[in-house]
Write an enzyme that holds these catalytic residues in place. Structure first.
Site, short mmCIF file in Angstrom:
data_model
loop_
_atom_site.label_atom_id
_atom_site.label_comp_id
_atom_site.label_asym_id
_atom_site.label_seq_id
_atom_site.Cartn_x
_atom_site.Cartn_y
_atom_site.Cartn_z
N SER A 168 0.82 -1.20 0.00
CA SER A 168 0.00 0.00 0.00
C SER A 168 0.86 1.26 0.00
O SER A 168 0.61 2.20 -0.77
CB SER A 168 -0.92 -0.02 1.23
OG SER A 168 -1.60 1.20 1.34
N SER A 170 3.88 1.54 -1.03
CA SER A 170 4.55 1.64 -2.34
C SER A 170 3.62 2.28 -3.37
O SER A 170 4.04 3.10 -4.19
CB SER A 170 4.95 0.25 -2.85
OG SER A 170 5.84 -0.33 -1.94
N SER A 229 27.54 20.29 26.35
CA SER A 229 27.74 19.67 25.02
C SER A 229 27.82 20.75 23.95
O SER A 229 27.10 21.75 24.02
CB SER A 229 26.58 18.72 24.70
OG SER A 229 26.59 18.38 23.32
N ALA A 257 21.84 13.67 17.28
CA ALA A 257 21.35 12.71 18.28
C ALA A 257 19.87 12.96 18.53
O ALA A 257 19.41 14.11 18.43
CB ALA A 257 22.13 12.86 19.58
N ASN A 261 19.76 11.77 26.24
CA ASN A 261 20.92 11.80 27.16
C ASN A 261 21.48 13.21 27.24
O ASN A 261 21.77 13.72 28.32
CB ASN A 261 22.03 10.86 26.67
CG ASN A 261 21.70 9.42 26.97
OD1 ASN A 261 21.03 9.13 27.95
ND2 ASN A 261 22.17 8.51 26.12
N MET A 262 21.63 13.80 26.06
CA MET A 262 22.25 15.13 25.98
C MET A 262 21.44 16.15 26.77
O MET A 262 21.98 16.91 27.58
CB MET A 262 22.30 15.53 24.50
CG MET A 262 23.31 16.59 24.19
SD MET A 262 23.24 16.98 22.45
CE MET A 262 24.08 15.60 21.71
N LYS A 294 7.22 9.71 25.78
CA LYS A 294 6.60 8.37 25.66
C LYS A 294 5.23 8.25 26.33
O LYS A 294 4.86 7.16 26.77
CB LYS A 294 7.56 7.29 26.22
CG LYS A 294 8.92 7.29 25.54
CD LYS A 294 9.89 6.34 26.16
CE LYS A 294 11.23 6.42 25.45
NZ LYS A 294 12.28 5.66 26.09
N LYS A 325 -7.17 4.77 -7.79
CA LYS A 325 -8.49 4.19 -8.10
C LYS A 325 -9.64 4.86 -7.36
O LYS A 325 -10.59 4.20 -6.91
CB LYS A 325 -8.53 2.68 -7.78
CG LYS A 325 -7.31 1.91 -8.16
CD LYS A 325 -7.36 1.45 -9.59
CE LYS A 325 -6.22 0.51 -9.91
NZ LYS A 325 -5.53 0.84 -11.15
N ASP A 370 14.19 4.81 19.09
CA ASP A 370 13.53 4.28 20.29
C ASP A 370 12.05 4.06 19.96
O ASP A 370 11.29 5.04 19.82
CB ASP A 370 13.68 5.29 21.44
CG ASP A 370 13.15 4.73 22.76
OD1 ASP A 370 12.28 3.85 22.71
OD2 ASP A 370 13.61 5.21 23.81
N HIS A 469 -6.52 -6.81 2.18
CA HIS A 469 -6.04 -7.53 3.37
C HIS A 469 -6.17 -9.03 3.19
O HIS A 469 -5.32 -9.80 3.60
CB HIS A 469 -6.82 -7.07 4.60
CG HIS A 469 -6.09 -6.00 5.35
ND1 HIS A 469 -5.28 -6.27 6.42
CD2 HIS A 469 -6.02 -4.66 5.16
CE1 HIS A 469 -4.75 -5.14 6.86
NE2 HIS A 469 -5.19 -4.15 6.11
N ASN A 473 -2.68 -10.75 3.63
CA ASN A 473 -2.53 -10.85 5.08
C ASN A 473 -2.98 -12.17 5.66
O ASN A 473 -2.91 -12.38 6.85
CB ASN A 473 -3.34 -9.72 5.73
CG ASN A 473 -2.63 -9.14 6.91
OD1 ASN A 473 -1.48 -9.48 7.17
ND2 ASN A 473 -3.30 -8.28 7.64
#
Ligand code: ADP
Length: 496
Positions: A168, A170, A229, A257, A261-262, A294, A325, A370, A469, A473
């Site tokens: 799909s 593509s 940094s 990055a 962390n930075m 998150k 289509k 992540d 599908h 699938n």
């Protein structure tokens, strides 16, 4: 219940353990692990591929070899068989988490193999040691100290386990290319951290807020922050108060990055500077969820986090008809009713799209990002409207305010993920303009999401979704056989 608990908590004496391990070797010789060269300690040496290879020296003998002070620990371990190392670990002489450190860089795979055996034999199912989870021929030197601890193997990762998505997306790319490609604009770049800081009273918290919002306070925090940094440039500080608790949302560029962390290091340093001015303040947590990392949050949708990107394209009307289509009119109508009105009816924050998360997460996995950050990174508003003469062409865009990606650090150091970054032309640090590789990756992700949105919306508008599908699938061969639950939890559930 009690019998299961007993089963899990029973302990062995060293002698019992020794006998048990011998038994394992004799009853399951196919599980035998290769033995290292014999020791010069005068003990009987374990030989491979013979009955004798199952011979285990005593715990005392093994300890003497392991603790021989004239040799480094790594060399001593090389003189012990895997089973003997397992015996020492089970006896508490070797910490399972420290196997790599003890073995040294040239025996990393052996460390993983032995950990699998130890954990497997201590588990209720006992399957890990001989399971189909692979562990051989992996470059663990890239993982150690960078990506994971207590490694027991790796999972080959098909980024797209749902059939139809590649086909799909593509098709979406084909339509975009036929229209001349995608334009992207980067409208923001700033990773965020939002600590929670307590003050004795709301008045004192208010004074600190006013200081941070002043030129003087801002400059003091920036100087401390940026000292950590060369890539971290503080872009903004957003403050908010709840009772006597102050929240400060630091936003910074992080070069190539992803930057957690930075920014954490910079924030820590800035808070140290602030503490000198407000000795009564207590930093409760470097992350006070005002970041917000998150977890779903309106602040990310409104303010942005990571790279904020808009990707846009025009699809000629004839391409909408022949490739997708469907019609411009049907697409625009469905986009309003589904992605805008439907999501508003559902009370969505940032979910004004059909399936941005599918495409974004696949690219996150393939490029070492992540994957837990797909929560906010997938926030997206898809817009469609007629354009051109008589409105016969389609103007389509995706607006994604929080694409959190990097091309250095984290999982981007692993070889396969680097291969994908190479293919996209964005591996590692940009040689001239730090940050440009990560920004380009965010632009690529938004463009791929645009392709995914276009194709899925078209399939829905044309009523093709279920048919596609079923074709892509529903592989019969891959339906796994049922397995019997073996965990105590499953047993309790069925009895409840
Ligand atoms: P993150 O902050 O995303 O968790 P890391 O701290 O693991 O990432 O990786 C960033 C490290 O890479 C830092 O030590 C930084 O000095 C270094 N680095 C080298 N080149 C770059 C660059 N172009 N952009 C960002 N960091 C870079």
């Amino acid at each position: 219940m009690s019998s299961i608990a007993q089963q899990h908590t029973s302990t062995f004496s060293a002698r019992d353990l020794e006998l048990k391990l011998k038994q394992v070797k004799l009853t399951h010789p196919e599980q035998s692990l290769p033995s290292p060269p014999s020791s010069d300690s005068g003990s009987s040496s374990p030989k491979q591929d013979s009955e004798e290879s199952y011979f285990l020296r005593s715990l005392k003998e093994c300890l003497a070899i392991y603790e021989e002070p004239s040799r480094p620990r790594g060399q001593s371990l090389a003189l012990l068989s895997d089973e003997e190392v397992i015996m020492l670990a089970n006896n508490g002489n070797i910490a399972t988490y420290a196997l790599e450190k003890l073995f040294g860089m040239d025996q990393l795979e052996r460390a993983v193999r032995i950990r699998r055996a130890i954990l497997s034999r201590a588990s209720a199912t006992g399957t890990l040691e001989t399971s189909s989870i692979p562990y051989e021929n992996y470059d663990y030197s890239r993982v150690l100290g960078a990506c994971c601890e207590n490694v027991v193997g790796y999972i080959p990762d098909p980024p797209w386990p749902e059939g139809t998505l590649v086909a799909s997306t593509s098709r979406g790319c084909k339509a975009l290319n036929a229209g001349g490609g995608v334009s992207t604009v980067l409208v923001g770049d700033g990773m965020t951290r939002g600590p929670a800081i307590d003050f004795p009273s709301a008045i004192q918290a208010g004074k600190a807020k006013a200081w941070i919002d002043s030129n003087e306070g801002h400059a003091a925090l920036r100087e401390a922050f940026e000292s950590t940094s060369r890539f971290a440039k503080l872009k903004s500080l957003k403050t908010a108060i709840a009772g006597r608790t102050l929240y400060v949302r630091f936003a910074t560029t992080t070069g190539d990055a992803m930057g957690m962390n930075m920014i954490s290091m910079g924030t820590e340093k800035a808070l140290e500077a602030m503490q000198k001015r407000f000795p009564e303040m207590v930093v409760l947590a470097l992350s006070g969820n005002y970041c917000t990392d998150k977890k779903p949050a309106a602040i990310n949708w409104i303010e942005g986090r990571g790279k904020s990107v808009v990707a846009e394209a025009v699809i000629p009307g004839h391409v909408v008809k022949t490739v997708l289509k469907t019609t411009v009119r049907d697409l625009c109508n469905l986009n309003v009713k589904k992605n805008l009105m439907g999501s508003a009816m559902a009370g969505s924050i940032g979910g004004f799209n059909a399936h941005a998360a599918n495409i974004l997460t696949a690219i996150f996995l393939a490029t070492g990002q992540d994957p837990a950050q797909n929560v906010e990174s997938s926030m997206c508003m898809t817009l469609m409207e007629p354009t051109g003469l008589n409105g016969e062409d389609l103007l389509v865009s995706v607006t994604m305010p929080c694409i959190e990606v990097g091309t250095v650090g984290g999982g981007t150091v692993l070889a396969p993920q680097q291969g994908v970054l190479d293919m996209l032309g964005v591996r590692g640090a940009h040689p001239q303009q730090p940050g440009q590789n990560a920004q380009t990756l965010a632009r690529i992700i938004a463009s791929a999401v645009l392709a995914g949105e276009l194709s899925l919306l078209s399939a829905l508008a044309a009523g093709h979704l279920i048919k596609a599908h079923m074709a892509h699938n529903r592989s019969q061969v891959n339906t796994p056989a049922a397995s019997v639950p073996v965990t105590p939890g499953a047993g309790f559930t069925s009895r409840a």
